[in-house]
Design a protein around this motif. Structure first.
Motif, PDB file in Angstrom:
ATOM      1  N   ARG A  17       0.832  -1.204   0.000  1.00  0.00           N
ATOM      2  CA  ARG A  17       0.000   0.000   0.000  1.00  0.00           C
ATOM      3  C   ARG A  17       0.869   1.258   0.000  1.00  0.00           C
ATOM      4  NH1 ARG A  17      -2.777   1.120   5.384  1.00  0.00           N
ATOM      5  NH2 ARG A  17      -0.688   1.908   5.697  1.00  0.00           N
ATOM      6  N   ASP A  18       1.924   1.260   0.831  1.00  0.00           N
ATOM      7  CA  ASP A  18       2.826   2.416   0.864  1.00  0.00           C
ATOM      8  C   ASP A  18       3.525   2.619  -0.483  1.00  0.00           C
ATOM      9  OD1 ASP A  18       2.083   2.789   3.476  1.00  0.00           O
ATOM     10  OD2 ASP A  18       3.923   1.924   4.348  1.00  0.00           O
ATOM     11  N   LEU A  19       3.891   1.493  -1.115  1.00  0.00           N
ATOM     12  CA  LEU A  19       4.539   1.589  -2.430  1.00  0.00           C
ATOM     13  C   LEU A  19       3.575   2.186  -3.446  1.00  0.00           C
ATOM     14  CD1 LEU A  19       7.054   1.003  -4.096  1.00  0.00           C
ATOM     15  CD2 LEU A  19       6.103  -1.261  -4.573  1.00  0.00           C
ATOM     16  N   ARG A  20       2.313   1.740  -3.443  1.00  0.00           N
ATOM     17  CA  ARG A  20       1.330   2.304  -4.367  1.00  0.00           C
ATOM     18  C   ARG A  20       1.123   3.796  -4.095  1.00  0.00           C
ATOM     19  NH1 ARG A  20      -1.838  -2.410  -3.037  1.00  0.00           N
ATOM     20  NH2 ARG A  20      -3.101  -1.021  -1.763  1.00  0.00           N
ATOM     21  N   TYR A  21       1.079   4.150  -2.830  1.00  0.00           N
ATOM     22  CA  TYR A  21       0.905   5.553  -2.479  1.00  0.00           C
ATOM     23  C   TYR A  21       2.101   6.380  -2.963  1.00  0.00           C
ATOM     24  CZ  TYR A  21       0.181   9.690   0.402  1.00  0.00           C
ATOM     25  OH  TYR A  21       0.011  10.983   0.821  1.00  0.00           O
ATOM     26  N   ALA A  46       4.501  10.134  -6.920  1.00  0.00           N
ATOM     27  CA  ALA A  46       5.564  10.394  -7.889  1.00  0.00           C
ATOM     28  C   ALA A  46       4.958  10.761  -9.239  1.00  0.00           C
ATOM     29  CB  ALA A  46       6.477   9.198  -8.014  1.00  0.00           C
ATOM     30  N   ARG A  47       3.843  10.132  -9.631  1.00  0.00           N
ATOM     31  CA  ARG A  47       3.213  10.450 -10.919  1.00  0.00           C
ATOM     32  C   ARG A  47       2.595  11.848 -10.916  1.00  0.00           C
ATOM     33  NH1 ARG A  47       0.750   4.774 -11.167  1.00  0.00           N
ATOM     34  NH2 ARG A  47      -0.652   5.742  -9.713  1.00  0.00           N
ATOM     35  N   LYS A  48       2.077  12.248  -9.780  1.00  0.00           N
ATOM     36  CA  LYS A  48       1.427  13.559  -9.716  1.00  0.00           C
ATOM     37  C   LYS A  48       2.442  14.692  -9.753  1.00  0.00           C
ATOM     38  CE  LYS A  48      -2.795  12.364  -7.388  1.00  0.00           C
ATOM     39  NZ  LYS A  48      -3.671  12.596  -6.226  1.00  0.00           N
ATOM     40  N   SER A  49       3.623  14.485  -9.276  1.00  0.00           N
ATOM     41  CA  SER A  49       4.554  15.601  -9.243  1.00  0.00           C
ATOM     42  C   SER A  49       5.435  15.692 -10.452  1.00  0.00           C
ATOM     43  CB  SER A  49       5.442  15.585  -8.034  1.00  0.00           C
ATOM     44  OG  SER A  49       5.965  14.350  -7.676  1.00  0.00           O
TER      45      SER A  49
END
Length: 102
Positions: free
Chosen positions: A90-94, A99-102
């Motif tokens: 879950r932390d990895l997905r978060y 990372a994709r948003k920034s």
């Protein structure tokens, strides 16, 4: 005095038989003490066998309880490891989403 089975003895006259009974003395203290000792030994053997059976039953119960406790600990360890793996995913997905948003 104890009476033993009668022995038939022939009469010297030959026309009549006579029974004679041989009397034996009562068993002495030595025989009574020996019987008592044998009974005590038998009682001790029975008690030892019972104690051995009881110890075996207790050991089996202890082994069963230890096995159940080990199984419970293993199950708890697996649950904790699964939760840790799920939280790591879950932390990895978060982190990937951030990372994709920034």
């Amino acid at each position: 005095m104890r009476i033993v089975a009668p022995r038939i003895q022939p009469n010297p006259r030959g026309w009549q038989s006579r029974r004679s009974v041989k009397l034996l003395p009562r068993p002495g203290k030595n025989v009574a003490a020996q019987r008592k000792r044998v009974k005590l030994e038998e009682l001790e053997r029975a008690q030892a066998a019972e104690a051995e059976r009881q110890a075996a039953a207790e050991a089996a119960a202890r082994a069963d309880a230890d096995a159940r406790e080990a199984a419970d600990k293993d199950r708890i360890a697996r649950v904790i490891a699964d939760e840790a793996a799920r939280k790591a995913e879950r932390d990895l997905r978060y982190a990937n989403r951030k990372a994709r948003k920034s």
